[in-house]
Scaffold this motif. Structure first.
Motif, PDB file in Angstrom:
ATOM      1  N   MET A   1       7.908  -0.504 -21.311  1.00  0.00           N
ATOM      2  CA  MET A   1       8.997  -0.090 -22.193  1.00  0.00           C
ATOM      3  C   MET A   1       8.480   0.774 -23.348  1.00  0.00           C
ATOM      4  SD  MET A   1      11.598  -1.164 -20.634  1.00  0.00           S
ATOM      5  CE  MET A   1      12.764  -0.582 -21.874  1.00  0.00           C
ATOM      6  N   ASN A   2       7.286   0.469 -23.850  1.00  0.00           N
ATOM      7  CA  ASN A   2       6.738   1.261 -24.970  1.00  0.00           C
ATOM      8  C   ASN A   2       6.349   2.667 -24.538  1.00  0.00           C
ATOM      9  OD1 ASN A   2       7.001  -0.830 -26.823  1.00  0.00           O
ATOM     10  ND2 ASN A   2       4.941  -1.634 -26.455  1.00  0.00           N
ATOM     11  N   GLU A   3       5.821   2.796 -23.329  1.00  0.00           N
ATOM     12  CA  GLU A   3       5.340   4.095 -22.871  1.00  0.00           C
ATOM     13  C   GLU A   3       6.383   4.865 -22.065  1.00  0.00           C
ATOM     14  OE1 GLU A   3       1.508   3.920 -21.004  1.00  0.00           O
ATOM     15  OE2 GLU A   3       0.734   2.443 -22.439  1.00  0.00           O
ATOM     16  N   GLY A   4       7.514   4.218 -21.777  1.00  0.00           N
ATOM     17  CA  GLY A   4       8.600   4.892 -21.050  1.00  0.00           C
ATOM     18  C   GLY A   4       8.659   4.474 -19.601  1.00  0.00           C
ATOM     19  N   LYS A   5       9.735   3.774 -19.231  1.00  0.00           N
ATOM     20  CA  LYS A   5       9.802   3.238 -17.871  1.00  0.00           C
ATOM     21  C   LYS A   5       9.917   4.334 -16.821  1.00  0.00           C
ATOM     22  CE  LYS A   5      14.773   2.182 -18.225  1.00  0.00           C
ATOM     23  NZ  LYS A   5      15.775   1.100 -18.127  1.00  0.00           N
ATOM     24  N   GLU A   6      10.217   5.573 -17.238  1.00  0.00           N
ATOM     25  CA  GLU A   6      10.239   6.683 -16.296  1.00  0.00           C
ATOM     26  C   GLU A   6       8.841   7.033 -15.787  1.00  0.00           C
ATOM     27  OE1 GLU A   6       9.726   8.467 -20.395  1.00  0.00           O
ATOM     28  OE2 GLU A   6      10.909   6.855 -19.482  1.00  0.00           O
ATOM     29  N   ASN A   7       7.822   6.454 -16.394  1.00  0.00           N
ATOM     30  CA  ASN A   7       6.435   6.736 -16.011  1.00  0.00           C
ATOM     31  C   ASN A   7       5.841   5.680 -15.081  1.00  0.00           C
ATOM     32  OD1 ASN A   7       6.222   9.068 -17.743  1.00  0.00           O
ATOM     33  ND2 ASN A   7       6.091   7.645 -19.477  1.00  0.00           N
ATOM     34  N   PHE A   8       6.622   4.658 -14.722  1.00  0.00           N
ATOM     35  CA  PHE A   8       6.059   3.518 -13.994  1.00  0.00           C
ATOM     36  C   PHE A   8       6.913   3.142 -12.787  1.00  0.00           C
ATOM     37  CE2 PHE A   8       4.572   3.192 -18.334  1.00  0.00           C
ATOM     38  CZ  PHE A   8       3.238   2.820 -18.201  1.00  0.00           C
ATOM     39  N   LEU A   9       6.270   2.463 -11.846  1.00  0.00           N
ATOM     40  CA  LEU A   9       6.980   1.773 -10.767  1.00  0.00           C
ATOM     41  C   LEU A   9       6.477   0.325 -10.729  1.00  0.00           C
ATOM     42  CD1 LEU A   9       8.962   1.973  -8.274  1.00  0.00           C
ATOM     43  CD2 LEU A   9       6.872   1.960  -6.908  1.00  0.00           C
TER      44      LEU A   9
ATOM     45  N   ILE B   1       5.289  10.496  -6.635  1.00  0.00           N
ATOM     46  CA  ILE B   1       6.418  10.959  -7.454  1.00  0.00           C
ATOM     47  C   ILE B   1       6.100  10.874  -8.946  1.00  0.00           C
ATOM     48  CG2 ILE B   1       8.095  10.389  -5.647  1.00  0.00           C
ATOM     49  CD1 ILE B   1       8.914   7.926  -7.316  1.00  0.00           C
ATOM     50  N   GLY B   2       4.813  10.734  -9.261  1.00  0.00           N
ATOM     51  CA  GLY B   2       4.383  10.823 -10.646  1.00  0.00           C
ATOM     52  C   GLY B   2       4.550   9.563 -11.466  1.00  0.00           C
ATOM     53  N   ARG B   3       4.560   8.411 -10.803  1.00  0.00           N
ATOM     54  CA  ARG B   3       4.713   7.142 -11.526  1.00  0.00           C
ATOM     55  C   ARG B   3       3.477   6.260 -11.308  1.00  0.00           C
ATOM     56  NH1 ARG B   3      10.425   5.480 -12.883  1.00  0.00           N
ATOM     57  NH2 ARG B   3      11.630   7.407 -12.646  1.00  0.00           N
ATOM     58  N   GLU B   4       3.168   5.457 -12.302  1.00  0.00           N
ATOM     59  CA  GLU B   4       2.051   4.522 -12.199  1.00  0.00           C
ATOM     60  C   GLU B   4       2.547   3.208 -11.610  1.00  0.00           C
ATOM     61  OE1 GLU B   4      -0.827   1.813 -15.053  1.00  0.00           O
ATOM     62  OE2 GLU B   4      -0.091   3.727 -15.849  1.00  0.00           O
ATOM     63  N   PRO B   5       2.003   2.804 -10.451  1.00  0.00           N
ATOM     64  CA  PRO B   5       2.417   1.519  -9.869  1.00  0.00           C
ATOM     65  C   PRO B   5       1.735   0.358 -10.577  1.00  0.00           C
ATOM     66  CG  PRO B   5       0.752   2.547  -8.489  1.00  0.00           C
ATOM     67  CD  PRO B   5       1.022   3.513  -9.612  1.00  0.00           C
ATOM     68  N   ILE B   6       2.462  -0.740 -10.732  1.00  0.00           N
ATOM     69  CA  ILE B   6       1.897  -1.968 -11.292  1.00  0.00           C
ATOM     70  C   ILE B   6       2.428  -3.143 -10.464  1.00  0.00           C
ATOM     71  CG2 ILE B   6       1.708  -3.470 -13.311  1.00  0.00           C
ATOM     72  CD1 ILE B   6       2.138  -1.145 -15.111  1.00  0.00           C
ATOM     73  N   LEU B   7       1.524  -4.007  -9.987  1.00  0.00           N
ATOM     74  CA  LEU B   7       1.917  -5.180  -9.217  1.00  0.00           C
ATOM     75  C   LEU B   7       2.138  -6.346 -10.168  1.00  0.00           C
ATOM     76  CD1 LEU B   7      -0.613  -4.987  -6.225  1.00  0.00           C
ATOM     77  CD2 LEU B   7       1.569  -3.809  -6.519  1.00  0.00           C
TER      78      LEU B   7
ATOM     79  N   LYS C   1       0.833  -1.207   0.000  1.00  0.00           N
ATOM     80  CA  LYS C   1       0.000   0.000   0.000  1.00  0.00           C
ATOM     81  C   LYS C   1       0.869   1.259   0.000  1.00  0.00           C
ATOM     82  CE  LYS C   1      -3.703   2.174   2.753  1.00  0.00           C
ATOM     83  NZ  LYS C   1      -3.011   3.362   3.303  1.00  0.00           N
ATOM     84  N   SER C   2       1.905   1.273   0.820  1.00  0.00           N
ATOM     85  CA  SER C   2       2.804   2.430   0.871  1.00  0.00           C
ATOM     86  C   SER C   2       3.520   2.630  -0.458  1.00  0.00           C
ATOM     87  CB  SER C   2       3.822   2.257   2.004  1.00  0.00           C
ATOM     88  OG  SER C   2       3.195   2.263   3.270  1.00  0.00           O
ATOM     89  N   LEU C   3       4.008   1.542  -1.051  1.00  0.00           N
ATOM     90  CA  LEU C   3       4.690   1.638  -2.346  1.00  0.00           C
ATOM     91  C   LEU C   3       3.761   2.200  -3.420  1.00  0.00           C
ATOM     92  CD1 LEU C   3       6.667  -1.714  -2.278  1.00  0.00           C
ATOM     93  CD2 LEU C   3       7.700   0.540  -2.607  1.00  0.00           C
ATOM     94  N   VAL C   4       2.517   1.755  -3.436  1.00  0.00           N
ATOM     95  CA  VAL C   4       1.543   2.247  -4.416  1.00  0.00           C
ATOM     96  C   VAL C   4       1.316   3.738  -4.226  1.00  0.00           C
ATOM     97  CG1 VAL C   4      -0.907   2.136  -5.066  1.00  0.00           C
ATOM     98  CG2 VAL C   4       0.405   0.025  -4.785  1.00  0.00           C
ATOM     99  N   GLU C   5       1.133   4.160  -2.984  1.00  0.00           N
ATOM    100  CA  GLU C   5       0.875   5.578  -2.708  1.00  0.00           C
ATOM    101  C   GLU C   5       2.070   6.453  -3.079  1.00  0.00           C
ATOM    102  OE1 GLU C   5      -0.311   6.075   1.329  1.00  0.00           O
ATOM    103  OE2 GLU C   5      -2.044   4.738   1.148  1.00  0.00           O
ATOM    104  N   PHE C   6       3.270   6.032  -2.698  1.00  0.00           N
ATOM    105  CA  PHE C   6       4.450   6.866  -2.939  1.00  0.00           C
ATOM    106  C   PHE C   6       4.822   6.888  -4.416  1.00  0.00           C
ATOM    107  CE2 PHE C   6       5.727   5.631   1.637  1.00  0.00           C
ATOM    108  CZ  PHE C   6       4.864   6.588   2.147  1.00  0.00           C
TER     109      PHE C   6
END
Length: 448
Positions: A310-318, A263-269, A254-259
């Motif tokens: 990778m297609n959308e840019g890994k800087e946008n994801f966690l 910082i402007g990244r989309e979390p994915i489990l 939950k904390s990882l998803v929120e943080f």
């Protein structure tokens, strides 16, 4: 009333916990766990299709044949929480006993998943949900109570058997968290009442995982604060950030998803256990993730998620992935071996929000995983974590609170018991008298 305790599994290692308490003619079994390291050391073993006797011979699940020596009937099987070292053998052993499985809601949801995935045995035991603070009659003269505790998984309890001779408190696993991220604080008030009412505490079985460590285990809120600080320090980084933690640690997930979102990244489990545990927590209403949170467990869906990143840019994801112990088939290990579409590059960050389980197989696999990641240029943020187990000052406080007549150290090997034995001896307990250092497959007669 005769009180006898069988120390079946988890008294020579960290894993495959199982203990039985006989009070008169009634028996309650606490935990039926798996020693995952005994499985991981073999390549491509799927325990779901294996026979229990083969797993016993491997040392992967408890050898419960000692139960034949106990004169009584099993009235309940009680897992304390949802970690595999406490529930992983239920699908292999529970069908041998004509008794319900009694657990807190989250633990019971995970047990259902274990049973549904079983391929060798049919497990038809009744499943009974019981909340912390509730009680259940066991036979005519014994009562089972759940006391709320805090651990690195939600829904953890310490079960207490109230007998005419006093209470038997099964103390695996917990830390003293008065400020948890999810759920209620540990119920020390109830423990103190149990230690003072009636005949007091006859016997206390205690988890010794951190008994050789001085001081006090910090709260999960401390880990949350540290994790927030680490992730905020990466806010301006425009490359890849990957995090891994225990899939069962819903508060940490939950904390990882929120943080991530902060910082402007989309979390994915990503990973089968990530999907299983977080899905179970949502189903029982213990946590509420947003509808757009991706949870992917099957290999093809995970691979598609990596391709999208990778297609959308890994800087946008966690990506929040399995593999904190370096498990060979987990997501992070596959990433380190270059077996996914995710391209680790020089300077990318990998956050291990998990400690290493103190067992040689885990330690070796984790070392190998980190080396693979470093070879690709990853920067490792290690041990952003707090343990779910008591250190020495927590053990001292529990002894002072419960004031038990007898002690049984558990959840370690003989070396791991040493710190607890020293602490108990300093409080007046004596090995061979009221401090029972034992091993797997033994029985201890507490009241004759």
């Amino acid at each position: 009333m005769e009180i006898e305790i069988a120390t079946i599994g988890g008294y020579e290692e960290v894993g495959r916990q199982m203990t039985a308490v006989r009070a008169g003619d009634d028996i309650v079994v606490f935990d039926m766990g798996l020693n995952l390291s005994k499985v991981l050391i073999h390549d491509n073993i799927e325990t779901e299709g294996m026979h229990s006797l083969d797993l016993i011979d491997m040392g992967a699940i408890p050898d419960d044949r000692i139960m034949n020596d106990l004169e009584g009937d099993v009235q309940a099987i009680v897992p304390t929480h949802g970690h595999l070292d406490h529930i992983g053998a239920i699908s292999k052993l529970a069908h041998r006993y004509d008794a319900p499985i009694v657990a807190s809601p989250f633990t019971l949801e995970l047990v259902k998943g274990q049973i549904e995935g079983e391929q060798k045995f049919g497990v038809d035991n009744d499943l009974v949900e019981m909340e912390a603070g509730e009680t259940m009659d066991i036979g005519d003269d014994v009562e089972l109570e759940f006391v709320n505790v805090t651990h690195s998984v939600i829904g953890a309890i310490n079960p207490v058997l109230h007998t005419p001779e006093g209470a038997v408190v099964y103390g695996l696993d917990k830390r003293m968290d008065h400020d948890p991220v999810i759920g209620d604080p540990i119920d020390m008030e109830r423990f103190r009442e149990i230690g003072r009412e009636g005949e007091g505490v006859l016997c206390y079985v205690e988890d010794c995982t951190n008994a050789n460590r001085k001081g006090r285990t910090p709260s999960e809120s401390v880990a949350r604060s540290e994790l927030k600080d680490v992730m905020q320090s990466m806010e301006d980084y425009d490359g890849g950030i990957v995090a891994t933690t225990f899939a069962s640690h819903i508060a940490r997930v939950k904390s990882l998803v929120e943080f991530a979102r902060d910082i402007g990244r989309e979390p994915i489990l990503l990973g089968r256990s990530m999907e299983q545990y977080s899905g179970a927590a949502e189903r029982i209403g213990a946590v509420s993730f947003t509808n757009d949170l991706g949870m992917f467990g099957h290999r093809k869906s995970v691979d598609r998620a990596f391709e999208r990143i990778m297609n959308e840019g890994k800087e946008n994801f966690l990506p929040i992935v399995t593999g904190h112990q370096g498990e060979p088939r987990a997501m992070l290990t596959r990433m380190g071996r270059g077996e996914t579409a995710y391209d680790l590059e020089e300077g990318d960050k990998v956050i291990f929000s998990a400690g290493i389980i103190p067992e040689p197989t885990n330690e070796g696999q984790r070392y190998q995983s980190e080396q693979l990641l470093r070879m690709q240029g990853a920067r490792i943020y290690d041990d952003v974590h707090v343990s779910g187990h008591l250190r020495q000052e927590g053990h001292y406080q529990m002894l002072d609170t419960l004031q038990p007549d007898h002690l049984i150290p558990a959840h370690q090997n003989m070396e791991g018991f040493s710190g607890y034995v020293s602490l108990a001896e300093s409080q007046g307990y004596e090995v061979g008298h009221d401090l029972h250092v034992t091993s797997n497959g033994n029985t201890i007669q507490i009241v004759e």
